[in-house]
Write a protein that holds these residues in place. Structure first.
Motif, PDB file in Angstrom:
ATOM      1  N   MET A   1       2.832  10.304  40.091  1.00 51.47           N
ATOM      2  CA  MET A   1       3.387   9.204  39.297  1.00 51.47           C
ATOM      3  C   MET A   1       2.279   8.233  38.872  1.00 51.47           C
ATOM      4  O   MET A   1       1.347   7.999  39.636  1.00 51.47           O
ATOM      5  N   LYS A   2       2.427   7.698  37.688  1.00 47.75           N
ATOM      6  CA  LYS A   2       1.436   6.732  37.213  1.00 47.75           C
ATOM      7  C   LYS A   2       1.749   5.361  37.817  1.00 47.75           C
ATOM      8  O   LYS A   2       2.895   4.909  37.743  1.00 47.75           O
ATOM      9  N   THR A   3       0.747   4.718  38.408  1.00 43.14           N
ATOM     10  CA  THR A   3       1.028   3.482  39.164  1.00 43.14           C
ATOM     11  C   THR A   3       1.649   2.392  38.280  1.00 43.14           C
ATOM     12  O   THR A   3       2.433   1.586  38.775  1.00 43.14           O
ATOM     13  N   ALA A   4       1.307   2.350  36.997  1.00 39.51           N
ATOM     14  CA  ALA A   4       1.833   1.284  36.139  1.00 39.51           C
ATOM     15  C   ALA A   4       3.358   1.319  36.088  1.00 39.51           C
ATOM     16  O   ALA A   4       4.015   0.292  35.870  1.00 39.51           O
ATOM     17  N   GLU A   5       3.948   2.506  36.323  1.00 44.79           N
ATOM     18  CA  GLU A   5       5.420   2.623  36.276  1.00 44.79           C
ATOM     19  C   GLU A   5       6.091   2.023  37.507  1.00 44.79           C
ATOM     20  O   GLU A   5       7.274   1.704  37.492  1.00 44.79           O
ATOM     21  N   LEU A   6       5.322   1.878  38.608  1.00 42.17           N
ATOM     22  CA  LEU A   6       5.917   1.383  39.857  1.00 42.17           C
ATOM     23  C   LEU A   6       6.427  -0.047  39.717  1.00 42.17           C
ATOM     24  O   LEU A   6       7.359  -0.455  40.402  1.00 42.17           O
ATOM     25  N   PHE A   7       5.797  -0.807  38.843  1.00 40.76           N
ATOM     26  CA  PHE A   7       6.107  -2.238  38.750  1.00 40.76           C
ATOM     27  C   PHE A   7       7.425  -2.521  38.044  1.00 40.76           C
ATOM     28  O   PHE A   7       7.888  -3.652  38.051  1.00 40.76           O
ATOM     29  N   GLU A   8       7.990  -1.490  37.416  1.00 42.61           N
ATOM     30  CA  GLU A   8       9.227  -1.730  36.662  1.00 42.61           C
ATOM     31  C   GLU A   8      10.364  -2.136  37.584  1.00 42.61           C
ATOM     32  O   GLU A   8      11.282  -2.827  37.190  1.00 42.61           O
ATOM     33  N   HIS A   9      10.320  -1.712  38.850  1.00 40.43           N
ATOM     34  CA  HIS A   9      11.482  -1.911  39.717  1.00 40.43           C
ATOM     35  C   HIS A   9      11.231  -2.761  40.952  1.00 40.43           C
ATOM     36  O   HIS A   9      12.161  -3.125  41.637  1.00 40.43           O
ATOM     37  N   LYS A  10       9.975  -3.038  41.281  1.00 40.98           N
ATOM     38  CA  LYS A  10       9.759  -3.724  42.561  1.00 40.98           C
ATOM     39  C   LYS A  10       8.421  -4.447  42.624  1.00 40.98           C
ATOM     40  O   LYS A  10       7.556  -4.235  41.776  1.00 40.98           O
ATOM     41  N   THR A  11       8.291  -5.285  43.655  1.00 43.52           N
ATOM     42  CA  THR A  11       6.986  -5.832  43.984  1.00 43.52           C
ATOM     43  C   THR A  11       6.223  -4.712  44.688  1.00 43.52           C
ATOM     44  O   THR A  11       6.664  -4.208  45.719  1.00 43.52           O
TER      45      THR A  11
ATOM     46  N   ALA B   1      -6.839   0.047  29.753  1.00 44.60           N
ATOM     47  CA  ALA B   1      -6.456  -0.157  31.167  1.00 44.60           C
ATOM     48  C   ALA B   1      -4.950  -0.401  31.240  1.00 44.60           C
ATOM     49  O   ALA B   1      -4.386  -1.103  30.397  1.00 44.60           O
ATOM     50  N   ASP B   2      -4.313   0.197  32.252  1.00 53.07           N
ATOM     51  CA  ASP B   2      -2.854   0.121  32.384  1.00 53.07           C
ATOM     52  C   ASP B   2      -2.409  -0.819  33.499  1.00 53.07           C
ATOM     53  O   ASP B   2      -1.238  -1.175  33.589  1.00 53.07           O
ATOM     54  N   HIS B   3      -3.336  -1.180  34.394  1.00 54.79           N
ATOM     55  CA  HIS B   3      -2.945  -1.880  35.621  1.00 54.79           C
ATOM     56  C   HIS B   3      -4.224  -2.486  36.193  1.00 54.79           C
ATOM     57  O   HIS B   3      -5.254  -1.827  36.205  1.00 54.79           O
TER      58      HIS B   3
ATOM     59  N   GLY C   1      -3.156 -12.889  26.582  1.00 61.63           N
ATOM     60  CA  GLY C   1      -2.452 -11.716  26.056  1.00 61.63           C
ATOM     61  C   GLY C   1      -2.575 -10.489  26.948  1.00 61.63           C
ATOM     62  O   GLY C   1      -2.254  -9.377  26.517  1.00 61.63           O
ATOM     63  N   ILE C   2      -3.048 -10.686  28.175  1.00 58.10           N
ATOM     64  CA  ILE C   2      -3.147  -9.550  29.111  1.00 58.10           C
ATOM     65  C   ILE C   2      -1.787  -9.420  29.790  1.00 58.10           C
ATOM     66  O   ILE C   2      -1.412 -10.264  30.605  1.00 58.10           O
ATOM     67  N   ASP C   3      -1.046  -8.388  29.392  1.00 57.60           N
ATOM     68  CA  ASP C   3       0.339  -8.330  29.870  1.00 57.60           C
ATOM     69  C   ASP C   3       0.631  -7.110  30.743  1.00 57.60           C
ATOM     70  O   ASP C   3       1.776  -6.744  30.957  1.00 57.60           O
ATOM     71  N   ILE C   4      -0.425  -6.486  31.263  1.00 60.78           N
ATOM     72  CA  ILE C   4      -0.214  -5.359  32.185  1.00 60.78           C
ATOM     73  C   ILE C   4      -0.103  -5.901  33.616  1.00 60.78           C
ATOM     74  O   ILE C   4      -0.490  -7.048  33.869  1.00 60.78           O
TER      75      ILE C   4
END
Ligand code: FAD
Length: 294
Positions: free
Chosen positions: A1-11, A168-170, A193-196
């Protein structure tokens, strides 16, 4: 899994380990991982010593084992300062072949005695190289107290924004001991404007030599509160370890209350400390996932 996706649901709560040093028993890292995997971190990242040698092979193997043997997502660090493009591609091909999806793209520290020999001048060059050729999720480093080579916070933020623009994604921060630096940096990054996702890097300080090294290497400021703890307990290893754990829990509690995207714990391969900290903040992480504020 790509780590950037982990933040969608939790700390997110992640850990960092380093490969065993040369001449040490290689199996020790697996004892460490046996214990760390008990707390089911969102991912574990594995450092990579700049300057060549065999540490890169170890990083790849350990990152692969974290996924395969422990079922935990992994991130491989990759400093580029000494790499040619061919060498970088070889390592990235190997990461890909091992099923690793996440790379922390770094420049690596410059050395005073020898000039860098690689094809990459900055982490942003490596990020561009990776994004043009591969499908990795790319992480990058950032510095709440600015990078020691930066001449100003504005310059530092400008180049950080450039890393994000390169793909960069994260982001994961350098350690800091005073949350005000992180909160201030976080606000400025968002304005720029850094929104990752930006994970806060927390290092539980459990011995005096460790923090002296960090201050020298990273230019981290020691807040008065922290200096008082150090002075009071520096001659009692157990008390200093416990005070370091308490200090880190205090930092993390405030950051989670502020709605931080994630906590990245520099474990120093010391599972006892990581487990104590996780036990203290586990319930805070799950509450916060419904009420993010930052
Ligand atoms: P860069 O992003 O290249 O920045 C370095 C300096 O150059 C900064 O002052 C920046 O503002 C400036 N800059 C950046 N881009 C440009 C540009 N295009 N033009 C002009 N100036 C620019 N090191 C290791 O060797 N192995 C590891 O495993 C490792 N893991 C780390 C993990 C984390 C979370 C962090 C925070 C650091 C880690 N480091 C590691 C240390 C890192 O390699 C050093 O901090 C290094 O000095 C800078 O790396 P960087 O990727 O931030 O560099």
């Amino acid at each position: 899994m790509k780590t950037a996706e982990l933040f969608e649901h939790k700390t997110v709560f992640s850990l960092e380990v380093f490969p065993p040093k040369p001449d040490t028993d290689e199996s020790v890292i697996y004892d460490t991982l046996d214990e760390l995997s008990d707390i089911s971190p969102d991912f574990i990242s594995v450092t990579y010593g700049a300057g060549g040698g065999h540490s890169g092979c170890k990083t790849i193997q350990i990152a692969s084992d974290i996924k395969e043997r422990y079922g935990v997502e992994s991130v491989a660090h990759l400093p580029c300062i000494d790499l040619t493009k061919e060498q970088a591609a070889e390592i990235l091909d190997s990461l890909q072949a091992h099923g690793i999806e996440n790379v922390l793209a770094l420049r690596g520290d410059r050395r005073e005695d020898t000039a860098a020999e690689g094809d990459f001048r900055h982490a942003s060059d490596l990020i561009t190289f990776i994004k043009e050729r591969y499908d990795f999720n790319v992480l990058a480093a950032c510095y709440p107290e600015i990078h020691p080579e930066s001449t100003s916070a504005v310059d530092d933020l400008k180049w950080l924004r450039h890393k994000v623009d390169c793909g960069a994604d994260h982001l994961i921060t350098q350690l800091f001991l005073d949350n005000k630096y992180f909160l201030d940096f976080h606000e400025k990054a968002r304005i720029a404007g850094i929104d990752i996702p930006i994970e806060a890097g927390i290092m539980p300080v459990t011995n005096k030599r460790q923090i002296e090294r960090m201050v020298k290497l990273c230019g981290v400021q020691l807040p008065k509160k922290f200096v008082r703890v150090l002075e009071r307990y520096e001659h009692n290893d157990t008390a200093l370890r416990d005070a370091g754990i308490a200090y880190a829990i205090d930092q993390i509690t405030e950051l989670i209350a502020e709605g931080v995207d994630g906590i990245h714990l520099y474990t120093m391969n010391y599972p006892y400390v990581a487990k104590k900290i996780f036990a203290a903040v586990e319930s805070l992480i799950s509450v916060n996932s419904c009420t993010a504020a930052l």
